[in-house]
Design a protein around this motif. Sequence first.
Motif, PDB file in Angstrom:
ATOM      1  N   LEU A 113       0.697  -1.205  -0.009  1.00  0.00           N
ATOM      2  CA  LEU A 113       0.062   0.032  -0.019  1.00  0.00           C
ATOM      3  C   LEU A 113       0.912   1.301   0.166  1.00  0.00           C
ATOM      4  CD1 LEU A 113      -3.056   0.891  -0.063  1.00  0.00           C
ATOM      5  CD2 LEU A 113      -2.864   0.694   2.592  1.00  0.00           C
ATOM      6  N   GLU A 114       1.993   1.198   0.644  1.00  0.00           N
ATOM      7  CA  GLU A 114       2.988   2.290   1.014  1.00  0.00           C
ATOM      8  C   GLU A 114       3.296   2.831  -0.716  1.00  0.00           C
ATOM      9  OE1 GLU A 114       7.016   3.977   3.023  1.00  0.00           O
ATOM     10  OE2 GLU A 114       6.354   1.925   3.580  1.00  0.00           O
ATOM     11  N   ASN A 115       3.817   1.981  -1.461  1.00  0.00           N
ATOM     12  CA  ASN A 115       4.313   2.187  -2.638  1.00  0.00           C
ATOM     13  C   ASN A 115       3.452   2.017  -3.922  1.00  0.00           C
ATOM     14  OD1 ASN A 115       7.150   2.604  -1.731  1.00  0.00           O
ATOM     15  ND2 ASN A 115       7.020   0.543  -1.168  1.00  0.00           N
ATOM     16  N   LYS A 116       2.080   1.793  -3.475  1.00  0.00           N
ATOM     17  CA  LYS A 116       0.970   1.626  -4.449  1.00  0.00           C
ATOM     18  C   LYS A 116       1.380   0.447  -5.665  1.00  0.00           C
ATOM     19  CE  LYS A 116      -0.914   6.161  -4.149  1.00  0.00           C
ATOM     20  NZ  LYS A 116      -1.779   7.048  -4.827  1.00  0.00           N
ATOM     21  N   ARG A 117       1.762  -0.814  -5.203  1.00  0.00           N
ATOM     22  CA  ARG A 117       2.263  -1.819  -5.790  1.00  0.00           C
ATOM     23  C   ARG A 117       1.363  -3.005  -5.474  1.00  0.00           C
ATOM     24  NH1 ARG A 117       7.563  -1.327  -5.152  1.00  0.00           N
ATOM     25  NH2 ARG A 117       7.773   0.419  -6.913  1.00  0.00           N
ATOM     26  N   LEU A 118       0.678  -3.622  -6.594  1.00  0.00           N
ATOM     27  CA  LEU A 118       0.088  -4.960  -6.366  1.00  0.00           C
ATOM     28  C   LEU A 118       0.707  -5.991  -7.042  1.00  0.00           C
ATOM     29  CD1 LEU A 118      -2.418  -6.375  -5.487  1.00  0.00           C
ATOM     30  CD2 LEU A 118      -3.450  -5.839  -7.754  1.00  0.00           C
ATOM     31  N   TYR A 119       1.086  -7.225  -6.264  1.00  0.00           N
ATOM     32  CA  TYR A 119       1.717  -8.116  -6.947  1.00  0.00           C
ATOM     33  C   TYR A 119       0.749  -9.439  -7.013  1.00  0.00           C
ATOM     34  CZ  TYR A 119       6.119  -6.007  -5.455  1.00  0.00           C
ATOM     35  OH  TYR A 119       7.181  -4.915  -5.336  1.00  0.00           O
ATOM     36  N   VAL A 120       0.295  -9.804  -8.146  1.00  0.00           N
ATOM     37  CA  VAL A 120      -0.428 -10.691  -8.452  1.00  0.00           C
ATOM     38  C   VAL A 120       0.250 -11.892  -8.417  1.00  0.00           C
ATOM     39  CG1 VAL A 120      -2.006 -11.766 -10.178  1.00  0.00           C
ATOM     40  CG2 VAL A 120      -1.617  -9.258 -10.052  1.00  0.00           C
ATOM     41  N   TRP A 121      -0.285 -13.039  -7.606  1.00  0.00           N
ATOM     42  CA  TRP A 121       0.843 -14.195  -7.241  1.00  0.00           C
ATOM     43  C   TRP A 121       0.183 -15.308  -7.683  1.00  0.00           C
ATOM     44  CZ3 TRP A 121       5.295 -16.046  -5.811  1.00  0.00           C
ATOM     45  CH2 TRP A 121       5.370 -17.254  -5.083  1.00  0.00           C
ATOM     46  N   ASP A 122      -1.095 -15.802  -7.484  1.00  0.00           N
ATOM     47  CA  ASP A 122      -1.712 -17.165  -7.833  1.00  0.00           C
ATOM     48  C   ASP A 122      -3.165 -16.958  -8.378  1.00  0.00           C
ATOM     49  OD1 ASP A 122      -1.621 -19.850  -8.244  1.00  0.00           O
ATOM     50  OD2 ASP A 122      -1.422 -20.330  -6.153  1.00  0.00           O
ATOM     51  N   GLU A 123      -3.733 -17.962  -8.976  1.00  0.00           N
ATOM     52  CA  GLU A 123      -5.104 -17.847  -9.547  1.00  0.00           C
ATOM     53  C   GLU A 123      -5.766 -19.184  -9.515  1.00  0.00           C
ATOM     54  OE1 GLU A 123      -4.293 -16.536 -13.492  1.00  0.00           O
ATOM     55  OE2 GLU A 123      -4.131 -18.632 -14.442  1.00  0.00           O
ATOM     56  N   MET A 124      -7.072 -19.287  -9.731  1.00  0.00           N
ATOM     57  CA  MET A 124      -7.804 -20.413  -9.905  1.00  0.00           C
ATOM     58  C   MET A 124      -8.750 -19.873 -11.006  1.00  0.00           C
ATOM     59  SD  MET A 124     -11.029 -22.395  -7.781  1.00  0.00           S
ATOM     60  CE  MET A 124     -11.963 -21.132  -8.025  1.00  0.00           C
ATOM     61  N   TYR A 125      -8.973 -20.764 -12.022  1.00  0.00           N
ATOM     62  CA  TYR A 125      -9.728 -20.462 -13.103  1.00  0.00           C
ATOM     63  C   TYR A 125     -10.231 -21.438 -13.867  1.00  0.00           C
ATOM     64  CZ  TYR A 125     -10.684 -17.022 -17.127  1.00  0.00           C
ATOM     65  OH  TYR A 125     -11.118 -16.148 -17.866  1.00  0.00           O
ATOM     66  N   GLU A 126     -11.448 -21.961 -13.311  1.00  0.00           N
ATOM     67  CA  GLU A 126     -11.970 -23.303 -13.866  1.00  0.00           C
ATOM     68  C   GLU A 126     -13.560 -23.305 -14.030  1.00  0.00           C
ATOM     69  OE1 GLU A 126     -10.580 -27.216 -12.126  1.00  0.00           O
ATOM     70  OE2 GLU A 126      -9.198 -25.827 -11.078  1.00  0.00           O
ATOM     71  N   THR A 127     -14.095 -24.067 -15.048  1.00  0.00           N
ATOM     72  CA  THR A 127     -15.375 -23.905 -15.361  1.00  0.00           C
ATOM     73  C   THR A 127     -15.970 -25.268 -14.596  1.00  0.00           C
ATOM     74  OG1 THR A 127     -15.233 -25.189 -17.324  1.00  0.00           O
ATOM     75  CG2 THR A 127     -15.639 -22.698 -17.236  1.00  0.00           C
ATOM     76  N   GLY A 128     -17.392 -25.357 -14.253  1.00  0.00           N
ATOM     77  CA  GLY A 128     -17.935 -26.516 -13.924  1.00  0.00           C
ATOM     78  C   GLY A 128     -17.647 -26.808 -12.507  1.00  0.00           C
ATOM     79  N   LEU A 129     -17.446 -25.821 -11.416  1.00  0.00           N
ATOM     80  CA  LEU A 129     -16.896 -26.263 -10.243  1.00  0.00           C
ATOM     81  C   LEU A 129     -18.337 -26.029  -9.058  1.00  0.00           C
ATOM     82  CD1 LEU A 129     -13.284 -24.552  -9.649  1.00  0.00           C
ATOM     83  CD2 LEU A 129     -13.918 -26.898 -10.385  1.00  0.00           C
ATOM     84  N   SER A 130     -18.507 -27.030  -8.486  1.00  0.00           N
ATOM     85  CA  SER A 130     -19.580 -26.917  -7.535  1.00  0.00           C
ATOM     86  C   SER A 130     -18.736 -26.123  -6.350  1.00  0.00           C
ATOM     87  CB  SER A 130     -19.846 -28.231  -6.838  1.00  0.00           C
ATOM     88  OG  SER A 130     -18.861 -29.117  -6.345  1.00  0.00           O
ATOM     89  N   ASN A 131     -19.910 -25.657  -5.345  1.00  0.00           N
ATOM     90  CA  ASN A 131     -19.146 -24.956  -4.278  1.00  0.00           C
ATOM     91  C   ASN A 131     -18.076 -26.050  -3.278  1.00  0.00           C
ATOM     92  OD1 ASN A 131     -20.372 -22.586  -4.675  1.00  0.00           O
ATOM     93  ND2 ASN A 131     -22.194 -23.110  -3.859  1.00  0.00           N
ATOM     94  N   ARG A 132     -18.384 -27.075  -3.167  1.00  0.00           N
ATOM     95  CA  ARG A 132     -17.605 -28.078  -2.610  1.00  0.00           C
ATOM     96  C   ARG A 132     -16.317 -28.225  -3.375  1.00  0.00           C
ATOM     97  NH1 ARG A 132     -16.948 -31.484   1.270  1.00  0.00           N
ATOM     98  NH2 ARG A 132     -18.941 -31.010   2.340  1.00  0.00           N
TER      99      ARG A 132
END
Length: 432
Positions: A299-318
Amino acid sequence: MTVISKNRIKASEFFGGGYNDFLKYKGRYRVLKGSRASKKSKNTALNIIFRMQKYPEANALVVRKVFRTLKDSCFADLKWAIHRIGVDADWEIKESPLEITRISTGQKILFRGLDDPLKITSISVEHGVLCWVWIEEAYEIMKEQDFDILDESIRGSVPDGLFKQITLTFNPWNERHWMKHRFFDDLVGYDSENKPIYKPRKNPLSDDGQILAMTTNYKCNEWLDASDLKVFEDMKKRNPRRYKVAGLGDWGIVEGLVYENWKEQKFTLDDVRGFHTVCGLDFGYTNDPSAFFIGFLDLENKRLYVWDEMYETGLSNRKIYETITGMGYGKETITADSAEPKSIDELRSLGLYIHGAKKGKDSINNGIQWIQDLEIIVHPCCVNFLTEISNYMWKSDRFGKKLNEPIDDFNHLMDAMRYALEQYILGNGWIY
């Protein structure tokens, strides 16, 4: 030893129409951009197996930008191809390590990710030669230099009758991608600032014969039924821009990107230690993916680091719960799309620390404006985030004028990122 009988099997029965030049070509670069359901990945997988049955000294390497994405894509397609051709008995399939071996000859199909360049440059095979490479979702490779490293590693002589070839398959989301100039255009000169000038090549085959650059789309897929075709017809009416790319396989024209304040760069957890952990979740299911975002905010240097992701179709909540916890983020606080309170309640009952985003009037634009003031550093493993942020645009009216509203496309991780940062947007006095 299992042998394909020429009398029993005709290649045309497997590949269908539209791929004759692709299958016959033996030059260095075979480049195939195509729409969804254009058969490009399935036909490439079939072609590799057919070729390896024909050439007992040939070995193949299959590559994606991130290794973990191979198992459910190319690896699965090659298993399917082996079974479809009917040569299961002659192939051994291993998941640890990811590897496919032809039992009768020792030929191998190896799998690597560009996220480990040392493993790319030091590949060797015990029997025969490594002569063929398949790069799936080549659009994920944002830096031409990364491709060059792989290209330079496929070298050396091959036995008579064999040939070295790199096959690239991808969806053409962005006309600014380096692959367009390198494989689909011709250099015709330089401007006053000595910048190269390109024009689209009219012939799929380059003048030197070393590039075959083709485009295919769903219209050459004779195995689609009426319901499959309706998906594209609906897309044509509802989202003409997406239809042009995902339906026809044309280059995506990117003008008016929402975010231009980002760059792809490797970093480690040590580099972000002490920063704020931010997590967001956007729900999807059949057509849209469920998208989970995790990053670190300086926040101090106004910088966001994007580290990981999930990106899938057909997923139930469980399944969403199991995936997020399996990734190691089960104890993180998650801000999710508040349009699905039932899903949030179920995920909370399963054990996630999750709550709905507050949203409100102008929340999207206000969130975007706040994020535009950050420097966004994207780890190379976040391939879906990179695809979305390089295609997330402002809408245009029918005269081409940009509107103050983003497109409803390429926005699943973009929304998840906005949810993740909500507390800081609110905390800085923004009307959200």
